[in-house]
Enzyme design. Structure first.
Site, PDB file in Angstrom:
ATOM      1  N   PRO A   2       3.586   9.217  -3.362  1.00  0.00           N
ATOM      2  CA  PRO A   2       3.681   9.277  -4.824  1.00  0.00           C
ATOM      3  C   PRO A   2       4.728   8.312  -5.357  1.00  0.00           C
ATOM      4  O   PRO A   2       5.876   8.331  -4.927  1.00  0.00           O
ATOM      5  CB  PRO A   2       4.080  10.734  -5.083  1.00  0.00           C
ATOM      6  CG  PRO A   2       3.573  11.485  -3.903  1.00  0.00           C
ATOM      7  CD  PRO A   2       3.746  10.536  -2.742  1.00  0.00           C
ATOM      8  N   GLU A   3       4.320   7.454  -6.290  1.00  0.00           N
ATOM      9  CA  GLU A   3       5.234   6.499  -6.902  1.00  0.00           C
ATOM     10  C   GLU A   3       5.607   6.987  -8.295  1.00  0.00           C
ATOM     11  O   GLU A   3       5.223   8.084  -8.704  1.00  0.00           O
ATOM     12  CB  GLU A   3       4.590   5.112  -6.913  1.00  0.00           C
ATOM     13  CG  GLU A   3       4.208   4.651  -5.514  1.00  0.00           C
ATOM     14  CD  GLU A   3       3.682   3.225  -5.449  1.00  0.00           C
ATOM     15  OE1 GLU A   3       3.986   2.423  -6.353  1.00  0.00           O
ATOM     16  OE2 GLU A   3       2.957   2.902  -4.480  1.00  0.00           O
ATOM     17  N   LYS A  50      11.278   8.274  -8.181  1.00  0.00           N
ATOM     18  CA  LYS A  50      10.412   9.076  -7.322  1.00  0.00           C
ATOM     19  C   LYS A  50      10.951  10.480  -7.089  1.00  0.00           C
ATOM     20  O   LYS A  50      10.471  11.189  -6.202  1.00  0.00           O
ATOM     21  CB  LYS A  50      10.233   8.377  -5.969  1.00  0.00           C
ATOM     22  CG  LYS A  50       9.617   6.992  -6.072  1.00  0.00           C
ATOM     23  CD  LYS A  50       9.561   6.347  -4.706  1.00  0.00           C
ATOM     24  CE  LYS A  50       9.059   4.920  -4.824  1.00  0.00           C
ATOM     25  NZ  LYS A  50       9.064   4.239  -3.511  1.00  0.00           N
ATOM     26  N   ASN A 271       4.879   0.902  -2.811  1.00  0.00           N
ATOM     27  CA  ASN A 271       4.119  -0.154  -2.161  1.00  0.00           C
ATOM     28  C   ASN A 271       2.910  -0.615  -2.973  1.00  0.00           C
ATOM     29  O   ASN A 271       2.551  -1.788  -2.949  1.00  0.00           O
ATOM     30  CB  ASN A 271       3.667   0.308  -0.776  1.00  0.00           C
ATOM     31  CG  ASN A 271       3.601  -0.829   0.210  1.00  0.00           C
ATOM     32  OD1 ASN A 271       4.423  -1.738   0.169  1.00  0.00           O
ATOM     33  ND2 ASN A 271       2.617  -0.805   1.086  1.00  0.00           N
ATOM     34  N   ARG A 350       6.861  -2.574   5.649  1.00  0.00           N
ATOM     35  CA  ARG A 350       5.855  -2.041   4.728  1.00  0.00           C
ATOM     36  C   ARG A 350       4.601  -2.902   4.755  1.00  0.00           C
ATOM     37  O   ARG A 350       4.686  -4.140   4.715  1.00  0.00           O
ATOM     38  CB  ARG A 350       6.396  -1.978   3.294  1.00  0.00           C
ATOM     39  CG  ARG A 350       7.217  -0.740   3.024  1.00  0.00           C
ATOM     40  CD  ARG A 350       8.607  -0.867   3.585  1.00  0.00           C
ATOM     41  NE  ARG A 350       9.362   0.361   3.445  1.00  0.00           N
ATOM     42  CZ  ARG A 350      10.629   0.467   3.795  1.00  0.00           C
ATOM     43  NH1 ARG A 350      11.275  -0.546   4.284  1.00  0.00           N
ATOM     44  NH2 ARG A 350      11.246   1.617   3.658  1.00  0.00           N
TER      45      ARG A 350
END
Length: 373
Positions: A2-3, A50, A271, A350
């Protein structure tokens, strides 16, 4: 993971219940005793990047904190254990590869030694009662209101079976690793495609409220704080987001894909936003910020803010966010997309998607020319 837009949506779901009392609890959290939330009042909800912050206070009408079941603070070392729950989920044995953005650098407020101290502690300037519950969502965290997680599609047998209430939210780990629980060792003998094993993770906490509703926290990492660690100037979805501070950080001599995930300057950026903003700005992920022109850096920040705001608006409207480069095999123009794992030395790598033609990596001499253009 979750962003920022997803956590803002969670905040939007929880906010209407501020002012209600917890009358019943449930959940499998071992770090915070679910039963200790009973009789506390949800007094405030704030969001930063976040993280979600919920303030709980005891019932003042009871007259004594001794009559209230108080939350138990996290003991020394347990925060690290809780943080590893999701980090180990997608971590291959040879390299740390994850879609999880960098953890922010923040002031960690030590917990008290007892539940009473947790809520009643020193309220002077040098210390405060830890009444703020910090909720981090890890890789697959979520909050559900008045319902438990439901099956989103049929299984291989065609059954639409809902997960049982105490476990839900899919977690994936490499089939080459040992499963996180002995009961899942059968999964190593029956790996699904791409050598990923799917298991179910715990429903951490359920709060039943006096208004008749309940909140279900899935796969969340929770800890107590004496205050909500909110810095609007670094939050990409805040009206007070400081563009100048963000541009200064991006202009450093390091790949811009590293800087974008630094929560000190781009809180809430993950990301997905990283990949989409870089593609829309036409910037290669490994471009050094110090060699990019101010015009390119401005465009990158514009796309970060614009994509994040559109994503949040879509969530409120029930629309799914459509990506142009993230997890794609071709870019919108039709060019083949490259994928690799990038990250600072010694840090998490990432997964990054980019189009070599739309986002060319210029040689140093051409980068210097572009800087002055």
């Amino acid at each position: 993971m979750p962003e920022g837009p997803s956590v803002r949506k969670f905040h939007h779901l929880v906010s209407p219940f501020v002012g209600q009392q917890v009358v019943k609890t449930g959940g499998s959290s071992k770090k915070l005793n679910p039963a200790s939330f009973q009789f506390l009042w949800l007094q405030d909800a704030q969001v930063h990047g976040k993280k979600l912050f919920l303030r709980f206070d005891p019932d003042e009408e009871l007259g004594s904190l001794g009559n209230v079941s108080l939350p138990e603070p996290i003991q020394k070392g347990e925060r690290e254990e809780e943080d590893q729950d999701q980090k180990q989920a997608l971590r291959p044995s040879s390299q740390n590869i994850s879609n999880e953005p960098s953890q922010p650098l923040e002031l960690v407020i030590p917990s008290g030694d007892s539940g009473l101290e947790c809520l009643q502690g020193d309220t002077s300037a040098g210390g405060g009662a830890e009444r703020w519950l910090q909720v981090s969502f890890g890789l697959f965290g979520s909050i559900w209101v008045n319902e438990f997680s439901r099956a989103k599609k049929a299984n291989k047998r065609g059954d639409w079976r809902d997960p049982i209430p105490r476990v839900s939210a899919l977690t994936m780990f490499s089939a080459r690793q040992s499963p996180p629980h002995p009961d899942l060792r059968w999964a190593r003998r029956h790996p699904p495609p791409h050598s990923l094993v799917v298991c179910r993770s715990a429903l951490r906490l359920v709060l039943y409220l006096s208004g008749g509703s309940f909140l279900a926290f899935y796969n969340c990492q929770m800890s107590w704080r004496s205050s909500a660690l909110v810095q609007p100037t670094s939050d990409i979805l805040s009206e007070k987001f400081h563009r100048g501070q963000a541009l200064e950080a991006l202009g450093r001599e390091q790949p811009v894909c590293y800087t974008l995930l630094d929560q000190r300057y781009f809180s809430g950026l993950g990301n997905i936003i990283k990949n989409e903003a870089l593609y829309r700005a036409g910037i290669h992920p490994l471009s050094l910020g110090s060699l990019l022109s101010p015009r390119h850096l401005e465009a990158l920040v514009d796309h970060v803010v614009e994509f994040s705001a559109d994503w949040l608006q879509g969530k409120f409207q029930g629309k799914q966010q459509h990506t142009q480069i993230y997890q794609k095999e071709q870019c919108p123009v039709g060019h083949p997309v490259m994928k690799d794992a990038f990250g600072p030395p010694g840090g998490f790598q990432r997964l990054t998607w980019w189009c070599p033609q739309c986002q060319p990596r210029l040689p140093p001499n051409e980068q210097e020319q572009a800087q002055h253009s």
